[in-house]
Scaffold this motif. Sequence first.
Motif, PDB file in Angstrom:
ATOM      1  N   LEU A   1      30.386  39.635  44.218  1.00  0.00           N
ATOM      2  CA  LEU A   1      30.325  40.283  42.925  1.00  0.00           C
ATOM      3  C   LEU A   1      28.965  40.905  42.499  1.00  0.00           C
ATOM      4  O   LEU A   1      28.702  40.985  41.448  1.00  0.00           O
ATOM      5  N   ASP A   2      27.922  40.496  43.886  1.00  0.00           N
ATOM      6  CA  ASP A   2      26.555  40.859  43.577  1.00  0.00           C
ATOM      7  C   ASP A   2      26.521  42.502  43.107  1.00  0.00           C
ATOM      8  O   ASP A   2      26.884  43.271  43.814  1.00  0.00           O
ATOM      9  N   GLY A   3      25.854  43.056  41.990  1.00  0.00           N
ATOM     10  CA  GLY A   3      25.546  44.197  41.575  1.00  0.00           C
ATOM     11  C   GLY A   3      26.081  44.559  40.463  1.00  0.00           C
ATOM     12  O   GLY A   3      25.534  45.310  39.673  1.00  0.00           O
ATOM     13  N   PRO A   4      27.625  44.365  40.086  1.00  0.00           N
ATOM     14  CA  PRO A   4      28.079  44.840  39.003  1.00  0.00           C
ATOM     15  C   PRO A   4      27.392  44.208  37.667  1.00  0.00           C
ATOM     16  O   PRO A   4      26.991  43.108  37.657  1.00  0.00           O
ATOM     17  N   ALA A   5      27.746  44.911  36.622  1.00  0.00           N
ATOM     18  CA  ALA A   5      27.286  44.529  35.243  1.00  0.00           C
ATOM     19  C   ALA A   5      27.610  43.171  35.126  1.00  0.00           C
ATOM     20  O   ALA A   5      29.100  42.999  35.470  1.00  0.00           O
ATOM     21  N   ARG A   6      27.101  42.293  34.474  1.00  0.00           N
ATOM     22  CA  ARG A   6      27.421  40.997  33.858  1.00  0.00           C
ATOM     23  C   ARG A   6      27.815  41.093  32.673  1.00  0.00           C
ATOM     24  O   ARG A   6      27.268  41.434  31.610  1.00  0.00           O
ATOM     25  N   PRO A   7      28.939  40.340  32.124  1.00  0.00           N
ATOM     26  CA  PRO A   7      30.282  39.956  33.141  1.00  0.00           C
ATOM     27  C   PRO A   7      30.829  41.162  33.562  1.00  0.00           C
ATOM     28  O   PRO A   7      31.331  42.147  32.657  1.00  0.00           O
ATOM     29  N   ALA A   8      31.469  41.123  34.768  1.00  0.00           N
ATOM     30  CA  ALA A   8      32.405  42.391  35.154  1.00  0.00           C
ATOM     31  C   ALA A   8      33.659  42.093  34.843  1.00  0.00           C
ATOM     32  O   ALA A   8      34.158  40.982  34.375  1.00  0.00           O
ATOM     33  N   ARG A   9      34.272  43.182  34.661  1.00  0.00           N
ATOM     34  CA  ARG A   9      35.816  43.208  34.535  1.00  0.00           C
ATOM     35  C   ARG A   9      36.270  43.480  35.670  1.00  0.00           C
ATOM     36  O   ARG A   9      36.201  44.260  36.528  1.00  0.00           O
ATOM     37  N   VAL A  10      37.294  42.351  36.154  1.00  0.00           N
ATOM     38  CA  VAL A  10      37.845  42.251  37.534  1.00  0.00           C
ATOM     39  C   VAL A  10      39.294  42.271  37.294  1.00  0.00           C
ATOM     40  O   VAL A  10      39.837  41.617  36.437  1.00  0.00           O
ATOM     41  N   VAL A  11      39.890  42.823  38.076  1.00  0.00           N
ATOM     42  CA  VAL A  11      41.512  42.756  38.194  1.00  0.00           C
ATOM     43  C   VAL A  11      41.945  42.037  39.634  1.00  0.00           C
ATOM     44  O   VAL A  11      41.320  42.333  40.719  1.00  0.00           O
ATOM     45  N   ASP A  12      42.381  40.970  39.384  1.00  0.00           N
ATOM     46  CA  ASP A  12      42.923  40.199  40.613  1.00  0.00           C
ATOM     47  C   ASP A  12      44.467  40.581  40.961  1.00  0.00           C
ATOM     48  O   ASP A  12      45.344  40.091  40.214  1.00  0.00           O
ATOM     49  N   LEU A  13      44.546  41.392  41.652  1.00  0.00           N
ATOM     50  CA  LEU A  13      45.767  41.734  41.906  1.00  0.00           C
ATOM     51  C   LEU A  13      46.250  40.881  43.274  1.00  0.00           C
ATOM     52  O   LEU A  13      45.951  40.369  44.098  1.00  0.00           O
ATOM     53  N   ALA A  14      47.754  40.719  43.020  1.00  0.00           N
ATOM     54  CA  ALA A  14      48.472  39.575  43.671  1.00  0.00           C
ATOM     55  C   ALA A  14      47.769  38.338  43.307  1.00  0.00           C
ATOM     56  O   ALA A  14      47.424  37.805  44.209  1.00  0.00           O
ATOM     57  N   ALA A  15      47.480  38.063  42.251  1.00  0.00           N
ATOM     58  CA  ALA A  15      46.654  36.876  41.848  1.00  0.00           C
ATOM     59  C   ALA A  15      47.445  35.441  42.164  1.00  0.00           C
ATOM     60  O   ALA A  15      46.726  34.468  42.206  1.00  0.00           O
ATOM     61  N   GLY A  16      48.762  35.457  42.516  1.00  0.00           N
ATOM     62  CA  GLY A  16      49.318  34.221  43.027  1.00  0.00           C
ATOM     63  C   GLY A  16      49.192  33.220  41.850  1.00  0.00           C
ATOM     64  O   GLY A  16      49.283  33.483  40.591  1.00  0.00           O
ATOM     65  N   THR A  17      48.798  32.207  42.062  1.00  0.00           N
ATOM     66  CA  THR A  17      48.651  30.768  40.977  1.00  0.00           C
ATOM     67  C   THR A  17      47.312  31.125  40.344  1.00  0.00           C
ATOM     68  O   THR A  17      47.130  30.313  39.477  1.00  0.00           O
TER      69      THR A  17
END
Length: 103
Positions: free
Chosen positions: A33-49
């Motif tokens: 995640l080096d580079g995106p604005a902090r904090p980044a908005r992230v989607v964890d697709l197929a996030a499992g547990t």
Amino acid sequence: MTHPTRARSFGPAAADYDRYRPRYPQAALRWALDGPARPARVVDLAAGTGILTRGLLALGHEVTTVEPDPGMRAHLVATTPGVRAEAGAAEAMPLPDGYAAPS
């Protein structure tokens, strides 16, 4: 295309999956995640547990999870306070276009 039954077959073993699957090193997550604005908005697709989700949350990112398996999603919610967990898959994302676009 993934067979729908197989895509939802891990739920009964969610606790064991979460217990025994290795965690992601924090240094690797920072690098990814080096580079995106902090904090980044992230989607964890197929996030499992939620293993990746918890690692990203620990780094201060905003994470929305999408997981097709109800058992895995239930375990994720139970072990990750405050997480937004959506039912869905790559073929049918329950989020609007641009939801996690870089700012």
